[in-house]
Motif scaffolding. Structure first.
Motif, PDB file in Angstrom:
ATOM      1  N   PRO A 122      21.454  14.707  15.740  1.00  0.00           N
ATOM      2  CA  PRO A 122      20.965  15.685  14.760  1.00  0.00           C
ATOM      3  C   PRO A 122      20.329  16.897  15.433  1.00  0.00           C
ATOM      4  O   PRO A 122      19.704  16.795  16.489  1.00  0.00           O
ATOM      5  CB  PRO A 122      19.937  14.888  13.956  1.00  0.00           C
ATOM      6  CG  PRO A 122      19.484  13.804  14.874  1.00  0.00           C
ATOM      7  CD  PRO A 122      20.680  13.448  15.695  1.00  0.00           C
ATOM      8  N   VAL A 123      20.511  18.035  14.803  1.00  0.00           N
ATOM      9  CA  VAL A 123      19.874  19.289  15.223  1.00  0.00           C
ATOM     10  C   VAL A 123      18.731  19.625  14.272  1.00  0.00           C
ATOM     11  O   VAL A 123      17.664  20.060  14.681  1.00  0.00           O
ATOM     12  CB  VAL A 123      20.902  20.429  15.278  1.00  0.00           C
ATOM     13  CG1 VAL A 123      20.216  21.779  15.424  1.00  0.00           C
ATOM     14  CG2 VAL A 123      21.871  20.212  16.437  1.00  0.00           C
ATOM     15  N   SER A 124      18.978  19.417  12.984  1.00  0.00           N
ATOM     16  CA  SER A 124      17.947  19.656  11.976  1.00  0.00           C
ATOM     17  C   SER A 124      17.282  18.346  11.606  1.00  0.00           C
ATOM     18  O   SER A 124      17.940  17.301  11.519  1.00  0.00           O
ATOM     19  CB  SER A 124      18.571  20.292  10.728  1.00  0.00           C
ATOM     20  OG  SER A 124      17.645  20.328   9.669  1.00  0.00           O
ATOM     21  N   PHE A 125      15.980  18.396  11.392  1.00  0.00           N
ATOM     22  CA  PHE A 125      15.234  17.207  10.985  1.00  0.00           C
ATOM     23  C   PHE A 125      14.649  17.382   9.587  1.00  0.00           C
ATOM     24  O   PHE A 125      13.662  16.765   9.231  1.00  0.00           O
ATOM     25  CB  PHE A 125      14.138  16.903  12.002  1.00  0.00           C
ATOM     26  CG  PHE A 125      14.680  16.493  13.335  1.00  0.00           C
ATOM     27  CD1 PHE A 125      14.878  15.160  13.647  1.00  0.00           C
ATOM     28  CD2 PHE A 125      15.029  17.440  14.277  1.00  0.00           C
ATOM     29  CE1 PHE A 125      15.399  14.781  14.869  1.00  0.00           C
ATOM     30  CE2 PHE A 125      15.551  17.071  15.500  1.00  0.00           C
ATOM     31  CZ  PHE A 125      15.735  15.736  15.797  1.00  0.00           C
ATOM     32  N   LEU A 126      15.291  18.235   8.783  1.00  0.00           N
ATOM     33  CA  LEU A 126      14.811  18.505   7.434  1.00  0.00           C
ATOM     34  C   LEU A 126      15.460  17.583   6.417  1.00  0.00           C
ATOM     35  O   LEU A 126      15.012  17.484   5.306  1.00  0.00           O
ATOM     36  CB  LEU A 126      15.089  19.970   7.067  1.00  0.00           C
ATOM     37  CG  LEU A 126      14.397  21.004   7.971  1.00  0.00           C
ATOM     38  CD1 LEU A 126      14.781  22.412   7.554  1.00  0.00           C
ATOM     39  CD2 LEU A 126      12.890  20.818   7.920  1.00  0.00           C
TER      40      LEU A 126
END
Length: 724
Positions: free
Chosen positions: A720-724
């Motif tokens: 993952p790049v985004s953790f939103l």
């Protein structure tokens, strides 16, 4: 292979739908389908396009229950490399292979024909306007379509129509085989410096070796990295193989295409979602038939059917825009390396601020590393300084500090160009009521509504929910109490207009530059010095060359550092370094001013000192002990449901079934930062492993233990790049 299919009378066909695998079909008399053939097959009561696959379900379904194929389409087959790539991506991302195939299947059932223009015989160039001369110049080597002429000659479509009406140009059929002119590797381009030549030589050798390799081409902003990898493309063309260049933002292609045409004499094929469906079909076929020798495109260009791919270049490899977050979740940089390996071709990763993952691979010897340490042509890197907003704050209700205002005035007073950078669209990120404190929030997402004053509405940037700006507070009913809080790019533009009413301003954001043509027009206006002050979001940070720009002011350098994102500091230093790199790219020296409340932050100190290697080393040292990427592996499990209770229950079940073992850790479940997104409630779990442990087998066994009831959903994001 065809004989084997004939003997068995069955053939596996993969359909472009989220199905578990290929379906078997009977082979009718008269057909001899081969792996990769594009076929028409029955599915329920429909006829669907699919691809003959290399493996299927075996003899699981009795032959008498199979349906016969309808036919083989007159379409180039999907090459073996593309089929292997589809299988690899599906396996790595835990996606159904048919869903991956859907990204690769852009076909037509007959050769398309496109109308273009050519110069009329005896066209007299005398007494022509400059715009019309540029159109004839663009037609000098080959017929062109109207969109091509608009882009290459920098004219409007009305100029092209006017020339047709005047008899200066005439229509000509343009078959797909003539749609893409072959770039000329011998076309004279700019002369490389000694440093550039030293970097280009090993890239050319890698192409000549016709073997897989990965090279990091690292160079400061303005060092001429593009011209260096153009020589690798030239080497690929001399071998009569195809080359693919990936760009993170299609708006970046405007100046890039001009530089490519200057080096190779014509434009490459272009691939992105803004193209018409007809153009996409033409391009797909031209790639499959080998007519399109060089393709520049967005991440989905990886799935084009290259029959002989000899080089992949990933420009601005650090960009998070290469990560696809919806549907099949993949990172185009990483998949480009895989695509190159399957094709037996070199991959070149290019950046002034390479990702920590790429740096770690280079330091471990897995990637070769080439460096361009200085700017091309003797230009100097800009001086970077911080403006401490605690000591010199803006006036009340304003967002530009006095030192920045003074620098802007001095720069534009000398006839030079300046830029203001704020990575936030709209007028204000938050609207609240002064009477009761109510905040205007999206009903579908855990997000505030952003005011767009030019359109007079509030909008959610995540789901698109839009409402007019209310005249009264929806909570307390008070009139005229709703107040914008914080700046967006529209608000900074308003402030700049008040401060410098005579300055010619240009706003560069995704709202104002909807596509490559708009971006090309903006770049041309800046190059022609028709603009004094550029005001932009992150789109201005990527690859632009503005030779007369000498000052960059970052309105909020702290933006992006807040929160618990693993890569927040890395992304911030990359973004700010890239935007700083727009300044001083020619003779005049550049200057960068960072407005910040934390000038002592390591990111600010690294930017001021110009010590990105030191910053990345400290980042690596912080991540290594905890096995955080790139020194460990991550996979995110995103649980979503229509009801919060269902999301909680499903997340708890996954938590109870979490895998155990040495070198394996599971974090969560916990509400996602966007706990509500597009009307669905979201929870997250995070699987972390040592680098030597693959996450895919663990994920498959884990997810198989927990049934997902109707209304619930579990999505997987490997790396993952985004953790939103």
């Amino acid at each position: 292979m065809g004989g084997a299919y004939r003997k068995q009378r069955r053939v596996p066909v993969l359909l472009p739908y989220p199905l578990a695998g290929a379906f078997d079909y009977l082979i009718p008399d008269g057909l001899d389908p081969q792996p990769g053939d594009v076929v028409l097959a029955p599915l329920n009561r429909r006829e669907e396009i699919g691809v003959v696959w290399d493996h299927g379900a075996g003899d699981a379904v009795p032959e008498h229950k199979l349906k016969p194929l309808i036919g083989v389409l007159e379409t180039p087959p999907l090459p073996e490399g593309s089929r292997r790539f589809v299988d690899w991506v599906a396996d790595y991302t835990l996606s159904p292979p048919g869903e991956v195939l859907a990204m690769a299947l852009r076909v037509v059932d007959r050769p398309p024909v496109l109308a273009g223009w050519q110069a009329a015989p005896g066209s007299n160039r005398a007494r022509l306007t400059e715009a019309r001369r540029r159109v004839l110049d663009a037609l000098s080597c080959a017929p062109r379509t109207t969109p091509e002429l608009v882009r290459l000659a920098k004219v409007t479509a009305s100029v092209v129509r006017g020339m047709a009406e005047a008899g200066l140009i005439e229509p000509v059929p343009l078959p797909a085989s003539q749609r893409f002119q072959p770039p000329n590797p011998a076309h004279p381009g700019p002369e490389l410096s000694a440093v550039q030549g030293s970097a280009a030589a090993p890239l050319q050798a890698a192409v000549a070796a016709r073997a897989f390799s990965v090279t990091l081409l690292e160079g400061v902003t303005g060092s001429g990295k593009t011209e260096v990898y153009f020589e690798a493309i030239a080497a690929c063309l001399r071998q009569r193989r195809q080359a693919l260049v990936l760009l993170p933002e299609i708006a970046l292609s405007a100046q890039w295409l001009e530089r490519f045409a200057g080096r190779f004499g014509c434009a490459p094929a272009v691939w992105h979602s803004d193209l018409s469906s007809r153009t996409r079909r033409l391009t797909w076929r031209a790639v499959a038939e080998g007519e399109a020798q060089v393709v520049v495109g967005a991440r989905s260009a990886l799935f084009l059917p290259f029959p002989d791919l000899g080089l992949i270049v990933v420009d601005e490899e650090h960009e998070t825009a290469f990560k696809q977050e919806d549907g099949v979740v993949y990172h185009a940089r990483d998949m480009a390396v895989v695509r190159a390996r399957l094709a037996g071709a070199p991959a070149v990763l290019v950046s002034a601020t390479p990702s920590l993952e790429t740096v770690a691979n280079a330091e471990a010897g897995r990637y070769r590393r080439l460096t361009l340490p200085s700017r091309h042509g003797g230009a100097k890197l800009p001086e970077v300084a911080a403006i401490d907003m605690r000591e010199t704050p803006p006036e009340r209700g304003r967002f530009l500090a006095p030192p920045l205002i003074s620098a802007l005035a001095q720069t534009m007073g000398r006839g030079e160009q300046a830029m203001l950078f704020l990575n936030r669209r709209g007028y204000a990120p938050l609207t609240l009521c002064r009477a009761c404190g109510h905040r205007m929030q999206c009903p579908n997402c855990t997000a505030w509504l952003v005011e767009h004053r030019s359109r007079r509405h509030l909008q959610c940037h995540h789901c698109g929910h839009t409402i007019p700006v209310p005249e009264t507070c929806p909570s307390c009913g008070a009139a005229h109490t709703l107040t914008p809080v914080g700046p967006g790019i529209e608000r900074i533009t308003e402030e700049a207009e008040a401060l410098f009413p005579e300055a010619r301003r240009l706003v560069m954001a995704s709202d104002t530059l909807p596509g490559p043509q708009a971006a090309s027009a903006a770049a041309a206006a800046i190059a022609a010095r028709e603009v004094d002050l550029i005001i932009g979001t992150q789109i201005v940070a990527k690859g632009w060359h503005f030779p007369h720009l000498t000052l960059v002011g970052v309105v909020d350098a702290d933006l992006g550092l807040a929160g618990g994102d693993l890569r927040a500091a890395e992304r911030t230093v990359q973004l700010l370094h890239q935007v700083a790199g727009r300044a001083g790219r020619a003779e005049a020296p550049g200057r960068v001013l960072l407005q910040t409340f934390s000038p002592e932050h390591p990111v600010m100190q690294a930017l001021i000192a110009g010590d990105l290697p030191g910053f990345m080393a400290s980042e690596a040292a912080a991540r290594r002990p905890g096995h955080w990427p790139p020194f460990g592996r991550l996979a995110a499990i995103i649980v979503s449901a229509d009801a919060a209770e269902q999301a909680d229950a499903l997340a708890r079940e996954l938590g109870r079934a979490a895998p155990l073992g040495e070198g394996i850790w599971v974090l969560g479940p916990a509400p996602a930062p966007f706990a509500l997104l597009r009307g669905r409630h979201r929870r997250r779990l995070l699987l972390k492993t040592r680098r030597d442990i693959a996450v895919q087998p663990i994920l498959r066994a884990w997810l198989a233990k927990v049934p997902v009831t109707r209304g619930g959903r579990v999505d997987v994001d490997v790396d993952p790049v985004s953790f939103l």
